[in-house]
Motif scaffolding. Sequence first.
Motif, PDB file in Angstrom:
ATOM      1  N   ILE A   1      40.106  42.747  67.156  1.00  0.00           N
ATOM      2  CA  ILE A   1      39.037  43.732  66.945  1.00  0.00           C
ATOM      3  C   ILE A   1      38.398  43.541  65.578  1.00  0.00           C
ATOM      4  N   ASN A   2      37.194  44.067  65.479  1.00  0.00           N
ATOM      5  CA  ASN A   2      36.449  44.041  64.229  1.00  0.00           C
ATOM      6  C   ASN A   2      36.701  45.314  63.460  1.00  0.00           C
ATOM      7  N   MET A   3      36.997  45.187  62.195  1.00  0.00           N
ATOM      8  CA  MET A   3      36.961  46.363  61.323  1.00  0.00           C
ATOM      9  C   MET A   3      35.806  46.090  60.371  1.00  0.00           C
ATOM     10  N   GLY A   4      34.807  46.916  60.430  1.00  0.00           N
ATOM     11  CA  GLY A   4      33.609  46.636  59.636  1.00  0.00           C
ATOM     12  C   GLY A   4      32.617  45.846  60.455  1.00  0.00           C
ATOM     13  N   PRO A   5      31.486  45.379  59.943  1.00  0.00           N
ATOM     14  CA  PRO A   5      31.101  45.464  58.542  1.00  0.00           C
ATOM     15  C   PRO A   5      30.672  46.843  58.056  1.00  0.00           C
ATOM     16  N   SER A   6      30.536  47.813  58.962  1.00  0.00           N
ATOM     17  CA  SER A   6      30.225  49.143  58.432  1.00  0.00           C
ATOM     18  C   SER A   6      31.346  50.089  58.828  1.00  0.00           C
ATOM     19  N   HIS A   7      32.358  50.051  58.024  1.00  0.00           N
ATOM     20  CA  HIS A   7      33.504  50.909  58.236  1.00  0.00           C
ATOM     21  C   HIS A   7      33.709  51.672  56.938  1.00  0.00           C
ATOM     22  N   PRO A   8      33.914  52.980  57.010  1.00  0.00           N
ATOM     23  CA  PRO A   8      33.960  53.767  55.771  1.00  0.00           C
ATOM     24  C   PRO A   8      35.021  53.294  54.782  1.00  0.00           C
ATOM     25  N   SER A   9      36.101  52.702  55.256  1.00  0.00           N
ATOM     26  CA  SER A   9      37.137  52.363  54.293  1.00  0.00           C
ATOM     27  C   SER A   9      37.078  50.914  53.847  1.00  0.00           C
ATOM     28  N   THR A  10      36.060  50.165  54.269  1.00  0.00           N
ATOM     29  CA  THR A  10      35.951  48.814  53.722  1.00  0.00           C
ATOM     30  C   THR A  10      35.025  48.778  52.512  1.00  0.00           C
ATOM     31  N   HIS A  11      34.542  49.941  52.104  1.00  0.00           N
ATOM     32  CA  HIS A  11      33.798  50.083  50.846  1.00  0.00           C
ATOM     33  C   HIS A  11      32.635  49.109  50.753  1.00  0.00           C
ATOM     34  N   GLY A  12      31.805  49.118  51.737  1.00  0.00           N
ATOM     35  CA  GLY A  12      30.685  48.190  51.712  1.00  0.00           C
ATOM     36  C   GLY A  12      30.671  47.434  53.016  1.00  0.00           C
ATOM     37  N   VAL A  13      30.093  46.256  52.981  1.00  0.00           N
ATOM     38  CA  VAL A  13      29.933  45.530  54.231  1.00  0.00           C
ATOM     39  C   VAL A  13      30.970  44.420  54.381  1.00  0.00           C
ATOM     40  N   LEU A  14      32.201  44.808  54.278  1.00  0.00           N
ATOM     41  CA  LEU A  14      33.284  43.853  54.509  1.00  0.00           C
ATOM     42  C   LEU A  14      33.655  43.894  55.989  1.00  0.00           C
ATOM     43  N   ARG A  15      33.742  42.736  56.591  1.00  0.00           N
ATOM     44  CA  ARG A  15      34.162  42.694  57.993  1.00  0.00           C
ATOM     45  C   ARG A  15      35.512  42.006  58.072  1.00  0.00           C
ATOM     46  N   LEU A  16      36.447  42.703  58.682  1.00  0.00           N
ATOM     47  CA  LEU A  16      37.776  42.121  58.856  1.00  0.00           C
ATOM     48  C   LEU A  16      37.997  41.902  60.344  1.00  0.00           C
ATOM     49  N   VAL A  17      38.327  40.698  60.716  1.00  0.00           N
ATOM     50  CA  VAL A  17      38.658  40.424  62.109  1.00  0.00           C
ATOM     51  C   VAL A  17      40.175  40.519  62.221  1.00  0.00           C
ATOM     52  N   LEU A  18      40.615  41.517  62.952  1.00  0.00           N
ATOM     53  CA  LEU A  18      42.039  41.791  63.011  1.00  0.00           C
ATOM     54  C   LEU A  18      42.607  41.322  64.338  1.00  0.00           C
ATOM     55  N   THR A  19      43.755  40.746  64.284  1.00  0.00           N
ATOM     56  CA  THR A  19      44.507  40.482  65.500  1.00  0.00           C
ATOM     57  C   THR A  19      45.675  41.445  65.507  1.00  0.00           C
ATOM     58  N   LEU A  20      45.660  42.322  66.481  1.00  0.00           N
ATOM     59  CA  LEU A  20      46.651  43.388  66.503  1.00  0.00           C
ATOM     60  C   LEU A  20      47.610  43.210  67.657  1.00  0.00           C
ATOM     61  N   ASP A  21      48.829  43.603  67.395  1.00  0.00           N
ATOM     62  CA  ASP A  21      49.790  43.727  68.466  1.00  0.00           C
ATOM     63  C   ASP A  21      50.186  45.188  68.475  1.00  0.00           C
ATOM     64  N   GLY A  22      49.545  45.950  69.309  1.00  0.00           N
ATOM     65  CA  GLY A  22      49.733  47.395  69.220  1.00  0.00           C
ATOM     66  C   GLY A  22      49.149  47.864  67.909  1.00  0.00           C
ATOM     67  N   GLU A  23      50.006  48.443  67.084  1.00  0.00           N
ATOM     68  CA  GLU A  23      49.536  48.910  65.774  1.00  0.00           C
ATOM     69  C   GLU A  23      49.845  47.906  64.676  1.00  0.00           C
ATOM     70  N   VAL A  24      50.523  46.847  65.034  1.00  0.00           N
ATOM     71  CA  VAL A  24      50.974  45.900  64.006  1.00  0.00           C
ATOM     72  C   VAL A  24      49.910  44.825  63.788  1.00  0.00           C
ATOM     73  N   VAL A  25      49.585  44.616  62.522  1.00  0.00           N
ATOM     74  CA  VAL A  25      48.587  43.607  62.180  1.00  0.00           C
ATOM     75  C   VAL A  25      49.243  42.232  62.205  1.00  0.00           C
ATOM     76  N   LYS A  26      48.700  41.345  63.033  1.00  0.00           N
ATOM     77  CA  LYS A  26      49.262  39.999  63.130  1.00  0.00           C
ATOM     78  C   LYS A  26      48.450  38.982  62.333  1.00  0.00           C
ATOM     79  N   ALA A  27      47.163  39.228  62.222  1.00  0.00           N
ATOM     80  CA  ALA A  27      46.318  38.335  61.426  1.00  0.00           C
ATOM     81  C   ALA A  27      45.108  39.108  60.917  1.00  0.00           C
ATOM     82  N   VAL A  28      44.666  38.778  59.739  1.00  0.00           N
ATOM     83  CA  VAL A  28      43.470  39.392  59.161  1.00  0.00           C
ATOM     84  C   VAL A  28      42.582  38.269  58.667  1.00  0.00           C
ATOM     85  N   GLN A  29      41.345  38.329  59.067  1.00  0.00           N
ATOM     86  CA  GLN A  29      40.425  37.322  58.566  1.00  0.00           C
ATOM     87  C   GLN A  29      39.224  38.026  57.959  1.00  0.00           C
ATOM     88  N   PRO A  30      39.112  38.024  56.636  1.00  0.00           N
ATOM     89  CA  PRO A  30      37.944  38.670  56.044  1.00  0.00           C
ATOM     90  C   PRO A  30      36.690  37.798  56.234  1.00  0.00           C
TER      91      PRO A  30
END
Lengths: 410, 177
Positions: free
Chosen positions: A29-58
């Motif tokens: 899933i995408n977190m951002g680029p307009s997410h209130p807690s990324t403080h600007g236009v940061l986009r994080l591509v998250l690979t999640l397993d349930g609630e556990v973060v498996k990979a983050v790609q800014p």
Amino acid sequence: MDSASAPPPPMPSEVPRGEDALHGERMVINMGPSHPSTHGVLRLVLTLDGEVVKAVQPHVGYLHRGMEKIAENMTYHQFIPYTDRLDYLAPLSNNVAYVLAVEKLMGITVPPRAQVIRVICCEIARISAHLLWLGTGALDLGAATVFFHTFRERETLYNIIESLTGTRLTTTYTRVGGLMNDLPAGWTGQVRSFVEAFPKALDELDALLTGNRIWMKRTQGIGRIGAAQAIGLGLTGPNLRGCGVAYDVRKTEPYSGYEAYEFEVPIGSEGDAYDRYLVRLAEMRQSSRILDQALRMLPEGPINIDDPKVILPKKDRVLTKMEELIEQFMIVTEGFKPPAGEIYHAIEAPKGELGFYLRSEGGKSPYRLKIRSPSFISLQAIETMAVGGLLSDLIAVVASLDPVMGEVDR
Amino acid sequence: MPLKGTPVKRAAHAGLLAATYLPSILKGMWITLRHIFRRKVTMQYPEETWKLPDNYRGLPALVRDDQARVKCVACFLCEYVCPPKAIHIEAQEIPTGVEKGPKVFDINMLRCIMCGYCEEVCPEQAIFLTKEYTTVGVNREEMIYHKDRLLEMGGIRPDPIKKWAHLTAEAGSGTHR
């Protein structure tokens, strides 16, 4: 656009069943680029397993303005307003960093009064940037009250900045060889009363968070990074000091007369979000100490160097004298021409080591300008800090890294 | 010499009572509630407005001197220095006094960043940053301020230094628009 240009991280083909919450079924899933807690236009591509973060790609670049290229087409002076828009939470320290780099290239030392005023500017910028970080960081983790308290304090600082520079945000205050204007009447009194009142306000913020069990649970042990890893990733500033590495450009390579001030370099021990919080909190106290000393030692005297090839002449002379009129036109249109060469100059900005690399070919514009922005480098550490943790802890990690996208993308 | 840092003090989880979260919540509430009795800092904008400092950098405007003459001599210095290239000038010959003046003087307020460089470099003290900070337009054309509008915004600003005094005495009471 994004899915085409940047494919999400490849998913592991073999995930043993039963080991992970959703039997290894991962979600990208995408977190951002307009997410209130990324403080600007940061986009994080998250690979999640349930609630556990498996990979983050800014993913960065949403705020790219090509500043480094713009600098190649203008005089050294004309670039100063652009530095306001790097780390827009501490424009004053960006101004100082840039002109110090140009001055180093040209071999200029500014008068003592200008140096002390620049130190005051840097520390005001540090306090206001850290206050904003504390407020929004706490807000991200659900502590809304802190946000209002820090913004109240920050307002005082912005009034101080406004009466000094004429604007609250885009300060453009420094000039190569000096400053835009001298301190307005009564300004030191304003800063003095802030310095006197601030520790008390800080105690209150300290009391709200430091020993608060909820805050401790949300930050202690979260986003941990070791000192060796942090150095390897190039982290600087509070993010590095949180891991227990005492590195502060103000101490290791003093500039603008920082060697004359007495202050401590707070360091953490665990390298988690809590340590980064404590380090920034302690830094605000130290900044307030530096401000106090700077106000005491503020000397009288000129704020600009005496060099008609660099500094614009006085307005009344420009209006009435031919020589100064010519100088005015020459400095504005031709600029000044630093000798050919390359330099790197860094300062301790609120986010870490903010460096400007300048290469001159002897012309009126830099041949190349490179900005080493601490936030950009901090973003590299997200993966190390967040993988294996919960999604909600990722928010704490991003908040504790304090990235500012204006500086990341430039 | 390696730099010596000062370790920060970490708070530790303390006891059963803290585990109920109650002390933390009550302490937070106590601090927050105390603020009710403090002086209010909120400003009721737009009923109340901000007191701006004298050096405030708002929208730039052209000014006239105390004889209501346009001071700008179309030297193009502000157009040249403007970092975002917001100023556009076309010069014209004028019959009296300073001989040259602006035919067109446009400032694109969508581009202007109020850095104050135009005011800083102006050799005639003809352009100033005003205290105006609210601006609105329904299209892009409206946000390009032309000479007349800029002059109206700037109004008359008497010269501290009367640099043309001797010239205007020679040329009679020349006025130009």
